[in-house]
Design a protein around this motif. Structure first.
Motif, PDB file in Angstrom:
ATOM      1  N   HIS A  78     -16.217  33.692  32.313  1.00  0.00           N
ATOM      2  CA  HIS A  78     -15.498  32.912  31.305  1.00  0.00           C
ATOM      3  C   HIS A  78     -16.423  31.944  30.572  1.00  0.00           C
ATOM      4  O   HIS A  78     -16.246  31.719  29.363  1.00  0.00           O
ATOM      5  CB  HIS A  78     -14.310  32.197  31.947  1.00  0.00           C
ATOM      6  CG  HIS A  78     -13.217  33.138  32.312  1.00  0.00           C
ATOM      7  ND1 HIS A  78     -12.246  33.535  31.411  1.00  0.00           N
ATOM      8  CD2 HIS A  78     -12.966  33.814  33.461  1.00  0.00           C
ATOM      9  CE1 HIS A  78     -11.436  34.399  31.995  1.00  0.00           C
ATOM     10  NE2 HIS A  78     -11.853  34.588  33.242  1.00  0.00           N
ATOM     11  N   LEU A  79     -17.417  31.395  31.257  1.00  0.00           N
ATOM     12  CA  LEU A  79     -18.385  30.553  30.564  1.00  0.00           C
ATOM     13  C   LEU A  79     -19.123  31.338  29.487  1.00  0.00           C
ATOM     14  O   LEU A  79     -19.497  30.780  28.447  1.00  0.00           O
ATOM     15  CB  LEU A  79     -19.394  29.981  31.566  1.00  0.00           C
ATOM     16  CG  LEU A  79     -18.909  28.855  32.481  1.00  0.00           C
ATOM     17  CD1 LEU A  79     -20.013  28.464  33.458  1.00  0.00           C
ATOM     18  CD2 LEU A  79     -18.459  27.647  31.677  1.00  0.00           C
ATOM     19  N   ALA A  80     -19.329  32.619  29.714  1.00  0.00           N
ATOM     20  CA  ALA A  80     -20.031  33.454  28.739  1.00  0.00           C
ATOM     21  C   ALA A  80     -19.262  33.577  27.426  1.00  0.00           C
ATOM     22  O   ALA A  80     -19.824  33.993  26.408  1.00  0.00           O
ATOM     23  CB  ALA A  80     -20.290  34.846  29.323  1.00  0.00           C
ATOM     24  N   ARG A  81     -17.969  33.209  27.440  1.00  0.00           N
ATOM     25  CA  ARG A  81     -17.143  33.280  26.235  1.00  0.00           C
ATOM     26  C   ARG A  81     -17.058  31.946  25.501  1.00  0.00           C
ATOM     27  O   ARG A  81     -16.476  31.871  24.415  1.00  0.00           O
ATOM     28  CB  ARG A  81     -15.726  33.725  26.606  1.00  0.00           C
ATOM     29  CG  ARG A  81     -15.663  35.047  27.346  1.00  0.00           C
ATOM     30  CD  ARG A  81     -14.250  35.336  27.812  1.00  0.00           C
ATOM     31  NE  ARG A  81     -14.193  36.564  28.598  1.00  0.00           N
ATOM     32  CZ  ARG A  81     -13.104  37.032  29.191  1.00  0.00           C
ATOM     33  NH1 ARG A  81     -11.963  36.349  29.082  1.00  0.00           N
ATOM     34  NH2 ARG A  81     -13.136  38.143  29.889  1.00  0.00           N
ATOM     35  N   PHE A  82     -17.608  30.915  26.102  1.00  0.00           N
ATOM     36  CA  PHE A  82     -17.465  29.567  25.547  1.00  0.00           C
ATOM     37  C   PHE A  82     -18.609  29.260  24.584  1.00  0.00           C
ATOM     38  O   PHE A  82     -19.764  29.571  24.862  1.00  0.00           O
ATOM     39  CB  PHE A  82     -17.435  28.540  26.675  1.00  0.00           C
ATOM     40  CG  PHE A  82     -17.140  27.141  26.220  1.00  0.00           C
ATOM     41  CD1 PHE A  82     -15.978  26.847  25.527  1.00  0.00           C
ATOM     42  CD2 PHE A  82     -18.032  26.110  26.477  1.00  0.00           C
ATOM     43  CE1 PHE A  82     -15.695  25.563  25.099  1.00  0.00           C
ATOM     44  CE2 PHE A  82     -17.768  24.816  26.068  1.00  0.00           C
ATOM     45  CZ  PHE A  82     -16.592  24.542  25.378  1.00  0.00           C
ATOM     46  N   GLU A  83     -18.282  28.625  23.457  1.00  0.00           N
ATOM     47  CA  GLU A  83     -19.297  28.355  22.440  1.00  0.00           C
ATOM     48  C   GLU A  83     -19.393  26.878  22.076  1.00  0.00           C
ATOM     49  O   GLU A  83     -19.995  26.528  21.066  1.00  0.00           O
ATOM     50  CB  GLU A  83     -19.004  29.188  21.188  1.00  0.00           C
ATOM     51  CG  GLU A  83     -19.075  30.686  21.434  1.00  0.00           C
ATOM     52  CD  GLU A  83     -18.792  31.495  20.179  1.00  0.00           C
ATOM     53  OE1 GLU A  83     -18.388  30.885  19.158  1.00  0.00           O
ATOM     54  OE2 GLU A  83     -18.945  32.721  20.211  1.00  0.00           O
ATOM     55  N   GLY A  84     -18.800  26.032  22.886  1.00  0.00           N
ATOM     56  CA  GLY A  84     -18.826  24.601  22.592  1.00  0.00           C
ATOM     57  C   GLY A  84     -19.849  23.856  23.422  1.00  0.00           C
ATOM     58  O   GLY A  84     -20.930  24.357  23.717  1.00  0.00           O
ATOM     59  N   GLU A  85     -19.479  22.639  23.841  1.00  0.00           N
ATOM     60  CA  GLU A  85     -20.358  21.770  24.622  1.00  0.00           C
ATOM     61  C   GLU A  85     -19.705  21.482  25.962  1.00  0.00           C
ATOM     62  O   GLU A  85     -18.494  21.297  26.043  1.00  0.00           O
ATOM     63  CB  GLU A  85     -20.596  20.460  23.865  1.00  0.00           C
ATOM     64  CG  GLU A  85     -21.483  19.473  24.603  1.00  0.00           C
ATOM     65  CD  GLU A  85     -21.618  18.162  23.847  1.00  0.00           C
ATOM     66  OE1 GLU A  85     -22.631  17.999  23.146  1.00  0.00           O
ATOM     67  OE2 GLU A  85     -20.696  17.322  23.964  1.00  0.00           O
ATOM     68  N   ILE A  86     -20.516  21.462  26.995  1.00  0.00           N
ATOM     69  CA  ILE A  86     -20.022  21.145  28.331  1.00  0.00           C
ATOM     70  C   ILE A  86     -20.749  19.923  28.859  1.00  0.00           C
ATOM     71  O   ILE A  86     -21.981  19.848  28.802  1.00  0.00           O
ATOM     72  CB  ILE A  86     -20.228  22.319  29.309  1.00  0.00           C
ATOM     73  CG1 ILE A  86     -19.383  23.524  28.889  1.00  0.00           C
ATOM     74  CG2 ILE A  86     -19.857  21.899  30.737  1.00  0.00           C
ATOM     75  CD1 ILE A  86     -19.579  24.748  29.763  1.00  0.00           C
ATOM     76  N   MET A  87     -19.973  18.972  29.355  1.00  0.00           N
ATOM     77  CA  MET A  87     -20.530  17.823  30.059  1.00  0.00           C
ATOM     78  C   MET A  87     -19.934  17.830  31.458  1.00  0.00           C
ATOM     79  O   MET A  87     -18.714  17.895  31.609  1.00  0.00           O
ATOM     80  CB  MET A  87     -20.181  16.518  29.344  1.00  0.00           C
ATOM     81  CG  MET A  87     -20.713  15.273  30.044  1.00  0.00           C
ATOM     82  SD  MET A  87     -20.222  13.749  29.187  1.00  0.00           S
ATOM     83  CE  MET A  87     -21.195  13.898  27.695  1.00  0.00           C
TER      84      MET A  87
END
Length: 304
Positions: free
Chosen positions: A269-278
């Motif tokens: 699922h992270l592979a689908r994310f295109e934003g920012e993670i903190m």
């Protein structure tokens, strides 16, 4: 035994091999369908114990009567009768409807139940929606104004009250409806099914299965926010223990889950994310670093 089998609980028999009472070898026999998955072919205390411990992770049903009632309500919620049930039950049926319900969140804070979910820095981090897992955090009095409660167990489904509930699958939806049908004083039920808004595939059908915290992350990613703030997703790897302030709790996955399954699911699922993670969770940060590769941005959290 009959009641256990009807509820889908694994039931076993232990017999001496060949029917010889003097035999030192024993064999495990399946007495219910749910118990028959990958049974060890022959005896050995370690193999038998491992299989019995694993079987503890299978989800039990509600029994034939309550299960039938829950499935009936599920059908009504998807049909024309849902308007009649609206004063009592509201089912958010799509990703767009969920985004609208949460006012199109740009920043979603996802808190698991690990020690970093109690980090005081979280209170100063702006967010549009707060996602929490189950209900243990309610008694701690910290970050308790959840917009969505992701419930994996019936106690949490009841404790959520009128808070919007996320359940992983239609099977969990059935359990939710059963739990709330038996406790109508908990208030109006509002909920959504994660597998209908996020591409979960067959990941929930196996055993072990992803944790509710991992399912929460999948739901948040499916809403495509600009930023995710993640804490409490400590993968039972934090030296402080499993939960904030609960040093006696076993710091390990339960029989229903394991770290490898969680990591594989989260990576997908992270592979689908295109934003920012903190993130404030070192274990989750390590996992995210292994996936990032330009797909999303990893931002440093503020200093403690």
């Amino acid at each position: 035994m009959t009641r256990a089998i009807r509820r889908g609980i694994p039931v076993f028999g232990l017999a001496d091999a060949g029917g010889q009472s003097t035999s030192t070898e024993s064999r495990l026999t399946a007495l219910s369908q749910s118990a028959g998955d990958a049974l060890p072919e022959q005896g050995g205390a370690i193999m038998i114990a491992d299989h019995l411990i694993s079987a503890m992770g299978f989800e039990r049903g509600d029994g034939p009567l309550l299960g039938a009632v829950s499935r009936g309500v599920q059908k009504l919620m998807r049909g024309r009768a849902r308007a009649l049930l609206a004063p009592f039950v509201r089912r958010v049926a799509s990703r767009d409807a969920l985004c609208a319900r949460l006012n199109q969140p740009e920043v979603i804070m996802c808190l698991g139940n690990g020690p970093t979910s109690a980090d005081p820095r979280l209170a100063g981090m702006a967010h549009d929606a707060l996602f929490r897992v189950n209900h243990q955090w309610m008694q701690d009095g910290y970050m308790t104004r959840a917009d969505v409660l992701f419930a994996g167990v019936k106690r949490s489904m009841r404790a959520a009250g009128p808070t919007l509930i996320g359940v992983a699958s239609r099977r969990k939806e059935e359990a939710l409806l059963g739990a709330r049908l038996l406790s109508p004083w908990r208030g109006r039920l509002s909920y959504f099914v994660v597998e209908e808004i996020a591409g979960l595939g067959t990941s929930l059908q196996g055993h072990p299965r992803p944790t509710t915290g991992a399912v929460m992350l999948a739901a948040a990613i499916a809403l495509a926010p600009r930023r995710l703030i993640v804490a409490g997703m400590d993968m039972f790897a934090d030296k402080a223990g499993a939960y904030p302030g609960r040093t006696t709790a076993v710091n390990a996955y339960t029989a229903a889950h394991d770290r490898q399954t969680d990591e594989t699911f989260i990576r997908a699922h992270l592979a689908r994310f295109e934003g920012e993670i903190m993130t404030l969770s070192p274990a989750f940060a390590e996992l995210a670093h292994s996936v990032a590769d330009g797909q999303f941005t990893l931002a440093e959290p503020p200093q403690a």
